[in-house]
Design a protein around this motif. Structure first.
Motif, PDB file in Angstrom:
ATOM      1  N   THR A 273       0.796  -1.232   0.000  1.00  0.00           N
ATOM      2  CA  THR A 273       0.000   0.000   0.000  1.00  0.00           C
ATOM      3  C   THR A 273       0.827   1.279   0.000  1.00  0.00           C
ATOM      4  N   MET A 274       2.070   1.233   0.465  1.00  0.00           N
ATOM      5  CA  MET A 274       2.850   2.478   0.497  1.00  0.00           C
ATOM      6  C   MET A 274       3.146   3.007  -0.900  1.00  0.00           C
ATOM      7  N   LYS A 275       3.151   2.125  -1.888  1.00  0.00           N
ATOM      8  CA  LYS A 275       3.335   2.591  -3.262  1.00  0.00           C
ATOM      9  C   LYS A 275       2.199   3.516  -3.661  1.00  0.00           C
ATOM     10  N   MET A 276       1.000   3.276  -3.069  1.00  0.00           N
ATOM     11  CA  MET A 276      -0.174   4.092  -3.385  1.00  0.00           C
ATOM     12  C   MET A 276      -0.338   5.273  -2.429  1.00  0.00           C
ATOM     13  N   LEU A 277       0.170   5.145  -1.195  1.00  0.00           N
ATOM     14  CA  LEU A 277      -0.018   6.207  -0.212  1.00  0.00           C
ATOM     15  C   LEU A 277       1.137   7.204  -0.166  1.00  0.00           C
ATOM     16  N   ALA A 278       2.326   6.775  -0.529  1.00  0.00           N
ATOM     17  CA  ALA A 278       3.467   7.696  -0.512  1.00  0.00           C
ATOM     18  C   ALA A 278       3.221   8.943  -1.369  1.00  0.00           C
ATOM     19  N   PRO A 279       2.606   8.823  -2.556  1.00  0.00           N
ATOM     20  CA  PRO A 279       2.321  10.032  -3.330  1.00  0.00           C
ATOM     21  C   PRO A 279       1.389  11.002  -2.602  1.00  0.00           C
ATOM     22  N   ALA A 280       0.484  10.484  -1.777  1.00  0.00           N
ATOM     23  CA  ALA A 280      -0.400  11.372  -1.013  1.00  0.00           C
ATOM     24  C   ALA A 280       0.388  12.151   0.037  1.00  0.00           C
ATOM     25  N   LEU A 281       1.369  11.507   0.665  1.00  0.00           N
ATOM     26  CA  LEU A 281       2.224  12.205   1.627  1.00  0.00           C
ATOM     27  C   LEU A 281       3.025  13.292   0.921  1.00  0.00           C
ATOM     28  N   ARG A 282       3.528  12.957  -0.242  1.00  0.00           N
ATOM     29  CA  ARG A 282       4.301  13.941  -1.000  1.00  0.00           C
ATOM     30  C   ARG A 282       3.407  15.092  -1.461  1.00  0.00           C
ATOM     31  N   ALA A 283       2.196  14.785  -1.902  1.00  0.00           N
ATOM     32  CA  ALA A 283       1.293  15.827  -2.397  1.00  0.00           C
ATOM     33  C   ALA A 283       0.906  16.799  -1.291  1.00  0.00           C
ATOM     34  N   LEU A 284       0.606  16.280  -0.078  1.00  0.00           N
ATOM     35  CA  LEU A 284       0.257  17.161   1.025  1.00  0.00           C
ATOM     36  C   LEU A 284       1.417  18.090   1.347  1.00  0.00           C
ATOM     37  N   SER A 285       2.620  17.568   1.337  1.00  0.00           N
ATOM     38  CA  SER A 285       3.797  18.401   1.609  1.00  0.00           C
ATOM     39  C   SER A 285       3.971  19.469   0.541  1.00  0.00           C
ATOM     40  N   GLU A 286       3.744  19.099  -0.703  1.00  0.00           N
ATOM     41  CA  GLU A 286       3.892  20.074  -1.789  1.00  0.00           C
ATOM     42  C   GLU A 286       2.840  21.176  -1.692  1.00  0.00           C
ATOM     43  N   GLN A 287       1.619  20.836  -1.246  1.00  0.00           N
ATOM     44  CA  GLN A 287       0.601  21.861  -1.039  1.00  0.00           C
ATOM     45  C   GLN A 287       1.067  22.891  -0.016  1.00  0.00           C
ATOM     46  N   HIS A 288       1.903  22.439   0.908  1.00  0.00           N
ATOM     47  CA  HIS A 288       2.428  23.308   1.959  1.00  0.00           C
ATOM     48  C   HIS A 288       3.788  23.909   1.576  1.00  0.00           C
ATOM     49  N   ARG A 289       4.194  23.627   0.347  1.00  0.00           N
ATOM     50  CA  ARG A 289       5.484  24.085  -0.187  1.00  0.00           C
ATOM     51  C   ARG A 289       6.662  23.505   0.603  1.00  0.00           C
ATOM     52  N   TRP A 290       6.490  22.271   1.053  1.00  0.00           N
ATOM     53  CA  TRP A 290       7.571  21.522   1.688  1.00  0.00           C
ATOM     54  C   TRP A 290       7.910  20.334   0.800  1.00  0.00           C
ATOM     55  N   ASN A 291       9.148  19.867   0.917  1.00  0.00           N
ATOM     56  CA  ASN A 291       9.591  18.666   0.223  1.00  0.00           C
ATOM     57  C   ASN A 291       9.609  17.524   1.227  1.00  0.00           C
ATOM     58  N   VAL A 292       8.752  16.522   1.028  1.00  0.00           N
ATOM     59  CA  VAL A 292       8.624  15.434   2.000  1.00  0.00           C
ATOM     60  C   VAL A 292       9.941  14.682   2.190  1.00  0.00           C
ATOM     61  N   SER A 293      10.816  14.731   1.187  1.00  0.00           N
ATOM     62  CA  SER A 293      12.101  14.032   1.290  1.00  0.00           C
ATOM     63  C   SER A 293      13.110  14.794   2.132  1.00  0.00           C
TER      64      SER A 293
END
Length: 381
Positions: free
Chosen positions: A242-262
Motif C-alpha cells: 500500500t505504500m506505493k499508493m499512499l506515498a504520493p499522497a504524503l508527498r502531495a500534502l507536503s507540496e501543497q504546503h510548499r515543503w519537500n517530503v524528502s
C-alpha cells in the motif's frame, strides 16, 4: 496555532516474545499446510516483544464475545485515567481546560462511549464535547490528531484531549487459520495512549496542515468480519504494497504546503509492519534512520494500532526532540485503505510559540465561560 503536546503511553504487564509466538505457532498449528510461510512472516515482522492485557494462556482462550468486551471495558477504565493524567501534565493543562475528547479504539465496543465515563469519573466539565472514532483502525491515531486540529482551528482558544485504547489481543480468534490471521497473531499488541492538542501555547508539534487520502477500491483489504465470536480481523495479501499508493499522497500534502517530503526533519508514521517503513524509505527518498522511532515501537511493542503514532512521537520527545522550528510529518495508515496526515513544526518551548500567552488571559468559548462563571457563583471549581 494548535500544538500537539507530548503523549503519555501505558502498556500492560504481560509480555510475549517473538520466540514465544513462534513456539505457540508450531505447537497450535503443527499440521497447518503453510506453517513454514507463517513462521517466516512472523519472524520478518521484527517484533521482539508485545504486551498483552492477559497472560498468554488466557489470551488463547475464547470465553465469548460478551466476556471479552466486558474485559475491554474493565481494563480501559483501569489503564486510561493514569495515562490521561500524565498527558494533561505534559501539556500543562487540567481536566477543566479540555473542550473536546477524541476517543479512538477498534478493539472493543461501548455505548455510551468511554468518553462519557471519563468525563464523569475524572471531573471534566459537563460541556466537554465527545468524539468517539471506532472504525478507522490503525489510521485512527492520525485521524484523532487531525480532528483535534480542526477543532482548534474552529475554536482557537480550545484544547482537545486525544485518547487511544487498543487491546488487539481481544481479537484473537482460534478458529481463524488463514495466513493473514496467523500473521496478525504475531504482530499486534496492546496499549493505551493520550495526548493534548492545545489551541494556544504548549510545546511539541505546532500543527499547520492536515489531510486525508483514500485509495479507491481497497476497502476489503483490511477489515473486520463481525460474527458471534466477535471481531475477526481480515488482512489481504496486497496490504504490504500500500505504500506505493499512499506515498504520493504524503508527498502531495507536503507540496501543497510548499515543503519537500524528502527533506523534512522528522517523520512519525504508523508502523503496521517493516515493509511499510522500508517502502516509505524508497518512495519518499529518505534514510531509514528517519523512521527509527516508528521502528522501535514496532520492535518493542508490536503494532498497537491507533496508539503507534503516539508511542513513536513520545520516543522522539524522550530523545530530546528536534531543533526549534524543525519541520515534520505525522501519518496514520489503516482500513480504507486510508492515510491521515498532518504537517507541523517543532516548538521547543512555550516562549517560542507566537501563541504563547497563558490561556487564563484569553477569553474562553462562550459556553465554556458561562459554565465556569456558574461554577464560581456556586462555589465550585
Amino acid at each position: 496555532m494548535a500544538t500537539l503536546c507530548r503523549p503519555a503511553i501505558a502498556v500492560p504487564d504481560h509480555v510475549i516474545t517473538m520466540e514465544d509466538t513462534l513456539r505457540l505457532a508450531r505447537t497450535h498449528h503443527a499440521d497447518h499446510p503453510q506453517l513454514g510461510l507463517v513462521l517466516r512472516l512472523i519472524s520478518n515482522t521484527g517484533v521482539r516483544t508485545r504486551h498483552l492485557i492477559q497472560p498468554i494462556e488466557q489470551t488463547l482462550q475464547h470465553p465469548g464475545f460478551e466476556t471479552r468486551n466486558l474485559l475491554y471495558e474493565r481494563e480501559a477504565k483501569r489503564l486510561v485515567p493514569p495515562v490521561i493524567e500524565s498527558a494533561l501534565e505534559h501539556a500543562g493543562v487540567g481536566v477543566r481546560d479540555i473542550d473536546l475528547i477524541v476517543y479512538v479504539s477498534c478493539t472493543g465496543f461501548m455505548m455510551p462511549s468511554l468518553t462519557a465515563w471519563i468525563i464523569n469519573e475524572m471531573g471534566f466539565r459537563a460541556e466537554t464535547r465527545q468524539l468517539p472514532i471506532a472504525q478507522l483502525g490503525c489510521a485512527a491515531g492520525g485521524a484523532a490528531i487531525n480532528r483535534a486540529h480542526d477543532f482548534c482551528l474552529a475554536y482557537p482558544e480550545a484544547n482537545a484531549l486525544i485518547v487511544a485504547c487498543e487491546f488487539c489481543s481481544l481479537c484473537y480468534q482460534p478458529t481463524d487459520l488463514g495466513v493473514g490471521s496467523l500473521l496478525s497473531n504475531g504482530l499486534f499488541g496492546d496499549g493505551v495512549a493520550a495526548a493534548v492538542v492545545r489551541g494556544r501555547g504548549g510545546t511539541g508539534v505546532a500543527l499547520e496542515r492536515n489531510g486525508s487520502h483514500l485509495v479507491p477500491d481497497t476497502e476489503d483489504w483490511i477489515s473486520y468480519a463481525v460474527r458471534n465470536t466477535g471481531f475477526h480481523f481480515q488482512l489481504d495479501k496486497r496490504v504490504p504494497t500500500t505504500m506505493k499508493m499512499l506515498a504520493p499522497a504524503l508527498r502531495a500534502l507536503s507540496e501543497q504546503h510548499r515543503w519537500n517530503v524528502s527533506r523534512l526533519d522528522f517523520q512519525i508514521v504508523h508502523a503496521g509492519g517493516p515493509r511499510i517503513l522500508d517502502d516509505l524509505c524508497t518512495f519518499l527518498e529518505v534514510d531509514p534512520e528517519m523512521f527509527r522511532y516508528s521502528r522501535a515501537t514496532l520492535t518493542e511493542r508490536g503494532n498497537i494500532a491507533s496508539c503507534v503514532v503516539f508511542d513513536a512521537l513520545e520516543r522522539l520527545f524522550a530523545d530530546g526532540g528536534v531543533p526549534d522550528a524543525a519541520r515534520g510529518l505525522i501519518a496514520g495508515f489503516g482500513p480504507g485503505i486510508t492515510a491521515e496526515m498532518v504537517l507541523g513544526r517543532w516548538v521547543a518551548s512555550p516562549e517560542a510559540s507566537p501563541d504563547a500567552a497563558p490561556r487564563a488571559a484569553r477569553p474562553r468559548l462562550d459556553h465554556v465561560a458561562h459554565g465556569r462563571r456558574a461554577e464560581e457563583q456556586a462555589g465550585v471549581g
